[in-house]
Design a protein around this motif. Structure first.
Motif, PDB file in Angstrom:
ATOM      1  N   SER A   1      25.435  34.109  26.982  1.00 24.76           N
ATOM      2  CA  SER A   1      25.413  34.513  25.581  1.00 24.76           C
ATOM      3  C   SER A   1      23.982  34.449  25.054  1.00 24.76           C
ATOM      4  O   SER A   1      23.195  33.587  25.442  1.00 24.76           O
ATOM      5  CB  SER A   1      26.317  33.602  24.736  1.00 24.76           C
ATOM      6  N   ALA A   2      23.647  35.385  24.203  1.00 23.63           N
ATOM      7  CA  ALA A   2      22.331  35.442  23.566  1.00 23.63           C
ATOM      8  C   ALA A   2      22.509  36.057  22.189  1.00 23.63           C
ATOM      9  O   ALA A   2      23.613  36.488  21.807  1.00 23.63           O
ATOM     10  CB  ALA A   2      21.366  36.272  24.412  1.00 23.63           C
ATOM     11  N   ARG A   3      21.430  36.096  21.474  1.00 25.25           N
ATOM     12  CA  ARG A   3      21.495  36.694  20.131  1.00 25.25           C
ATOM     13  C   ARG A   3      21.948  38.147  20.203  1.00 25.25           C
ATOM     14  O   ARG A   3      22.615  38.658  19.303  1.00 25.25           O
ATOM     15  CB  ARG A   3      20.126  36.590  19.467  1.00 25.25           C
ATOM     16  N   GLU A   4      21.597  38.789  21.323  1.00 23.77           N
ATOM     17  CA  GLU A   4      21.924  40.215  21.468  1.00 23.77           C
ATOM     18  C   GLU A   4      23.391  40.461  21.812  1.00 23.77           C
ATOM     19  O   GLU A   4      23.881  41.577  21.676  1.00 23.77           O
ATOM     20  CB  GLU A   4      21.049  40.845  22.555  1.00 23.77           C
ATOM     21  N   GLY A   5      24.090  39.441  22.309  1.00 24.23           N
ATOM     22  CA  GLY A   5      25.478  39.678  22.665  1.00 24.23           C
ATOM     23  C   GLY A   5      26.027  38.663  23.645  1.00 24.23           C
ATOM     24  O   GLY A   5      25.388  37.659  23.971  1.00 24.23           O
ATOM     25  N   LEU A   6      27.213  38.939  24.158  1.00 18.90           N
ATOM     26  CA  LEU A   6      27.920  38.067  25.092  1.00 18.90           C
ATOM     27  C   LEU A   6      28.311  38.863  26.331  1.00 18.90           C
ATOM     28  O   LEU A   6      28.870  39.959  26.219  1.00 18.90           O
ATOM     29  CB  LEU A   6      29.178  37.493  24.418  1.00 18.90           C
ATOM     30  N   TRP A   7      27.988  38.315  27.504  1.00 14.92           N
ATOM     31  CA  TRP A   7      28.337  38.957  28.761  1.00 14.92           C
ATOM     32  C   TRP A   7      29.283  38.041  29.532  1.00 14.92           C
ATOM     33  O   TRP A   7      28.884  36.977  30.004  1.00 14.92           O
ATOM     34  CB  TRP A   7      27.077  39.227  29.589  1.00 14.92           C
ATOM     35  N   LYS A   8      30.546  38.435  29.608  1.00 22.41           N
ATOM     36  CA  LYS A   8      31.539  37.683  30.382  1.00 22.41           C
ATOM     37  C   LYS A   8      31.507  38.199  31.811  1.00 22.41           C
ATOM     38  O   LYS A   8      31.759  39.380  32.059  1.00 22.41           O
ATOM     39  CB  LYS A   8      32.925  37.858  29.773  1.00 22.41           C
ATOM     40  N   PHE A   9      31.192  37.302  32.744  1.00 20.06           N
ATOM     41  CA  PHE A   9      30.924  37.734  34.112  1.00 20.06           C
ATOM     42  C   PHE A   9      32.135  38.381  34.787  1.00 20.06           C
ATOM     43  O   PHE A   9      31.989  39.290  35.599  1.00 20.06           O
ATOM     44  CB  PHE A   9      30.424  36.555  34.942  1.00 20.06           C
ATOM     45  N   TYR A  10      33.334  37.897  34.478  1.00 17.43           N
ATOM     46  CA  TYR A  10      34.507  38.506  35.095  1.00 17.43           C
ATOM     47  C   TYR A  10      34.652  39.962  34.654  1.00 17.43           C
ATOM     48  O   TYR A  10      34.925  40.855  35.466  1.00 17.43           O
ATOM     49  CB  TYR A  10      35.771  37.730  34.736  1.00 17.43           C
TER      50      TYR A  10
ATOM     51  N   THR B   1      31.345  51.479  37.678  1.00 23.17           N
ATOM     52  CA  THR B   1      30.612  51.767  36.443  1.00 23.17           C
ATOM     53  C   THR B   1      29.161  51.312  36.575  1.00 23.17           C
ATOM     54  O   THR B   1      28.823  50.149  36.338  1.00 23.17           O
ATOM     55  CB  THR B   1      31.270  51.057  35.243  1.00 23.17           C
ATOM     56  N   ARG B   2      28.285  52.237  36.947  1.00 21.75           N
ATOM     57  CA  ARG B   2      26.881  51.881  37.169  1.00 21.75           C
ATOM     58  C   ARG B   2      26.181  51.492  35.868  1.00 21.75           C
ATOM     59  O   ARG B   2      25.273  50.657  35.876  1.00 21.75           O
ATOM     60  CB  ARG B   2      26.139  53.045  37.837  1.00 21.75           C
ATOM     61  N   THR B   3      26.611  52.090  34.773  1.00 19.06           N
ATOM     62  CA  THR B   3      25.966  51.742  33.504  1.00 19.06           C
ATOM     63  C   THR B   3      26.095  50.249  33.195  1.00 19.06           C
ATOM     64  O   THR B   3      25.209  49.662  32.579  1.00 19.06           O
ATOM     65  CB  THR B   3      26.577  52.558  32.346  1.00 19.06           C
ATOM     66  N   GLU B   4      27.189  49.647  33.628  1.00 17.85           N
ATOM     67  CA  GLU B   4      27.385  48.205  33.419  1.00 17.85           C
ATOM     68  C   GLU B   4      26.401  47.413  34.266  1.00 17.85           C
ATOM     69  O   GLU B   4      25.836  46.408  33.822  1.00 17.85           O
ATOM     70  CB  GLU B   4      28.818  47.811  33.763  1.00 17.85           C
ATOM     71  N   ALA B   5      26.185  47.879  35.521  1.00 18.36           N
ATOM     72  CA  ALA B   5      25.230  47.224  36.405  1.00 18.36           C
ATOM     73  C   ALA B   5      23.811  47.342  35.846  1.00 18.36           C
ATOM     74  O   ALA B   5      23.033  46.384  35.872  1.00 18.36           O
ATOM     75  CB  ALA B   5      25.306  47.817  37.809  1.00 18.36           C
ATOM     76  N   VAL B   6      23.469  48.505  35.329  1.00 16.98           N
ATOM     77  CA  VAL B   6      22.144  48.713  34.750  1.00 16.98           C
ATOM     78  C   VAL B   6      21.970  47.851  33.506  1.00 16.98           C
ATOM     79  O   VAL B   6      20.913  47.239  33.286  1.00 16.98           O
ATOM     80  CB  VAL B   6      21.928  50.205  34.403  1.00 16.98           C
ATOM     81  N   SER B   7      23.006  47.785  32.686  1.00 19.79           N
ATOM     82  CA  SER B   7      22.945  46.983  31.466  1.00 19.79           C
ATOM     83  C   SER B   7      22.688  45.512  31.790  1.00 19.79           C
ATOM     84  O   SER B   7      21.848  44.860  31.150  1.00 19.79           O
ATOM     85  CB  SER B   7      24.250  47.129  30.685  1.00 19.79           C
ATOM     86  N   LEU B   8      23.394  44.993  32.788  1.00 17.58           N
ATOM     87  CA  LEU B   8      23.201  43.591  33.180  1.00 17.58           C
ATOM     88  C   LEU B   8      21.810  43.402  33.779  1.00 17.58           C
ATOM     89  O   LEU B   8      21.152  42.389  33.518  1.00 17.58           O
ATOM     90  CB  LEU B   8      24.271  43.168  34.182  1.00 17.58           C
ATOM     91  N   ALA B   9      21.355  44.354  34.568  1.00 17.81           N
ATOM     92  CA  ALA B   9      20.011  44.270  35.162  1.00 17.81           C
ATOM     93  C   ALA B   9      18.941  44.250  34.077  1.00 17.81           C
ATOM     94  O   ALA B   9      17.940  43.533  34.194  1.00 17.81           O
ATOM     95  CB  ALA B   9      19.791  45.442  36.109  1.00 17.81           C
ATOM     96  N   GLU B  10      19.134  45.030  33.022  1.00 14.36           N
ATOM     97  CA  GLU B  10      18.176  45.041  31.920  1.00 14.36           C
ATOM     98  C   GLU B  10      18.137  43.678  31.224  1.00 14.36           C
ATOM     99  O   GLU B  10      17.059  43.192  30.853  1.00 14.36           O
ATOM    100  CB  GLU B  10      18.560  46.133  30.927  1.00 14.36           C
ATOM    101  N   VAL B  11      19.311  43.063  31.078  1.00 10.02           N
ATOM    102  CA  VAL B  11      19.368  41.731  30.468  1.00 10.02           C
ATOM    103  C   VAL B  11      18.611  40.723  31.332  1.00 10.02           C
ATOM    104  O   VAL B  11      17.820  39.916  30.838  1.00 10.02           O
ATOM    105  CB  VAL B  11      20.834  41.284  30.280  1.00 10.02           C
ATOM    106  N   LEU B  12      18.837  40.778  32.623  1.00 11.44           N
ATOM    107  CA  LEU B  12      18.184  39.849  33.545  1.00 11.44           C
ATOM    108  C   LEU B  12      16.666  40.042  33.545  1.00 11.44           C
ATOM    109  O   LEU B  12      15.901  39.069  33.572  1.00 11.44           O
ATOM    110  CB  LEU B  12      18.736  40.047  34.959  1.00 11.44           C
ATOM    111  N   GLN B  13      16.235  41.291  33.495  1.00  4.87           N
ATOM    112  CA  GLN B  13      14.800  41.555  33.460  1.00  4.87           C
ATOM    113  C   GLN B  13      14.192  41.027  32.163  1.00  4.87           C
ATOM    114  O   GLN B  13      13.127  40.410  32.172  1.00  4.87           O
ATOM    115  CB  GLN B  13      14.567  43.071  33.588  1.00  4.87           C
ATOM    116  N   GLU B  14      14.901  41.230  31.062  1.00  5.27           N
ATOM    117  CA  GLU B  14      14.406  40.767  29.771  1.00  5.27           C
ATOM    118  C   GLU B  14      14.374  39.234  29.703  1.00  5.27           C
ATOM    119  O   GLU B  14      13.499  38.643  29.071  1.00  5.27           O
ATOM    120  CB  GLU B  14      15.278  41.327  28.647  1.00  5.27           C
ATOM    121  N   MET B  15      15.317  38.586  30.381  1.00  9.97           N
ATOM    122  CA  MET B  15      15.348  37.123  30.421  1.00  9.97           C
ATOM    123  C   MET B  15      14.158  36.549  31.196  1.00  9.97           C
ATOM    124  O   MET B  15      13.783  35.398  30.996  1.00  9.97           O
ATOM    125  CB  MET B  15      16.646  36.634  31.052  1.00  9.97           C
TER     126      MET B  15
END
Length: 301
Positions: free
Chosen positions: A95-104, A114-128
């Motif tokens: 969880s972050a100010r930008e939102g909540l990512w439930k891993f399941y 759904t590749r867009t979901e993989a890209v979205s998570l990758a963007e979060v990880l890069q930003e972290m």
């Protein structure tokens, strides 16, 4: 009936107990579980090798590389866990100010293609800061350091395990002594027994001592490095258990130790001795409990 053959006044017992406590049940050689740490690193070898290929790439190439790895993974959740553990985050969600990512939910979406979901998570990880870590440190050494830092929490469980192992070793010697004196004696760990009343309730104890096929003594073992309310709560609980066990002709022993008993728990220790009586630290188990149990068994027989 109690086991203790010597029952000094409360103040004398407290002094003798506190003079022989051990500060901690964890030996220095087991302060860090290096085998477990190296096993954890080995468990992530494919992930480590894959992320090393993303060193010194552009931001977009790094994000695409993470997304590709997630899309190609046989065990998507394991890759997600690895990426977040490198950043010091464990659990079922981020969880972050930008939102909540439930891993399941993320895993399920990626596994459905759904590749867009993989890209979205990758963007979060890069930003972290995952790319920052990958570009500047050796991932294995970094992860090893992360795991060493997490040992603080692991040691809370290890304290209890090490103490129970020490108590079990001491009790095993007592069992041998009983056998040498002609008694059929056995020690069982994590033993569950039913109270001999109409309640239908059961109690699982850390150790049970059987003599001539009869449950004779039950033992609970706890070690406290610090104070707090937990020992006082345990004392009240064990006082109740001791009364019920003794009503069933089974002796109850509380083996407890640790720096917490030095001063901060003096009042609890005093009350424990007055209520339960059969309270021993590890030193007393090794030097007194064997004779006490043998005398008790001889008087019973």
């Amino acid at each position: 009936m109690v086991l203790r053959q010597q029952q000094p006044p409360t103040a004398d017992f407290v002094d003798a107990f506190q003079e022989t406590i051990i500060p901690s049940a964890i030996p220095s050689s087991e302060f860090i579980d290096w085998d477990d740490i190296e096993a954890a690193i080995k468990n992530y070898e494919p992930q480590i090798e894959a992320i090393r290929d993303l060193e010194d790439t552009t931001e977009q190439a790094f994000i695409d590389g993470l997304a590709d790895a997630l899309m190609d993974a046989d065990d998507t959740r394991k890759w997600i866990d690895f990426y977040f553990e490198i950043l010091g985050e464990r659990g079922n969600k981020y969880s972050a100010r930008e939102g909540l990512w439930k891993f399941y939910d993320v895993q399920r979406a990626i596994d459905s293609g759904t590749r867009t979901e993989a890209v979205s998570l990758a963007e979060v990880l890069q930003e972290m800061g995952l790319q920052y870590v990958v570009d500047r440190v050796d991932i294995r050494d970094h992860y090893r350091g992360m795991l060493v830092g997490m040992e603080t929490h692991a040691r809370k469980n290890r304290q209890g395990t090490c103490f129970e192992n020490a108590v079990e070793s001491a009790l095993s010697i007592i069992i041998d002594t009983l056998s040498e004196n002609g008694y059929s004696a056995e020690l069982e760990a994590e033993y569950t027994t039913a109270y001999n009343d109409q309640s239908g309730q059961k109690k699982t104890v850390d150790f049970a001592v059987f003599v001539n096929d009869r449950l004779a003594v039950v033992v609970e073992a706890n070690c406290y490095k610090g104070g707090g309310s937990k020992p006082s709560e345990i004392r009240r609980s064990y006082n109740h258990v001791a009364s019920r066990m003794r009503a069933d002709d089974v002796e109850f022993v509380w083996v407890t130790d640790g720096q917490g008993w030095a001063k901060s728990l003096t009042n609890v220790l005093r009350q424990s001795y007055e209520d339960i009586t059969d309270v021993y630290n590890l030193h007393q188990v090794e030097h007194e409990l064997g004779d006490d149990i043998l005398a008790y068994v001889e008087s019973e027989c």
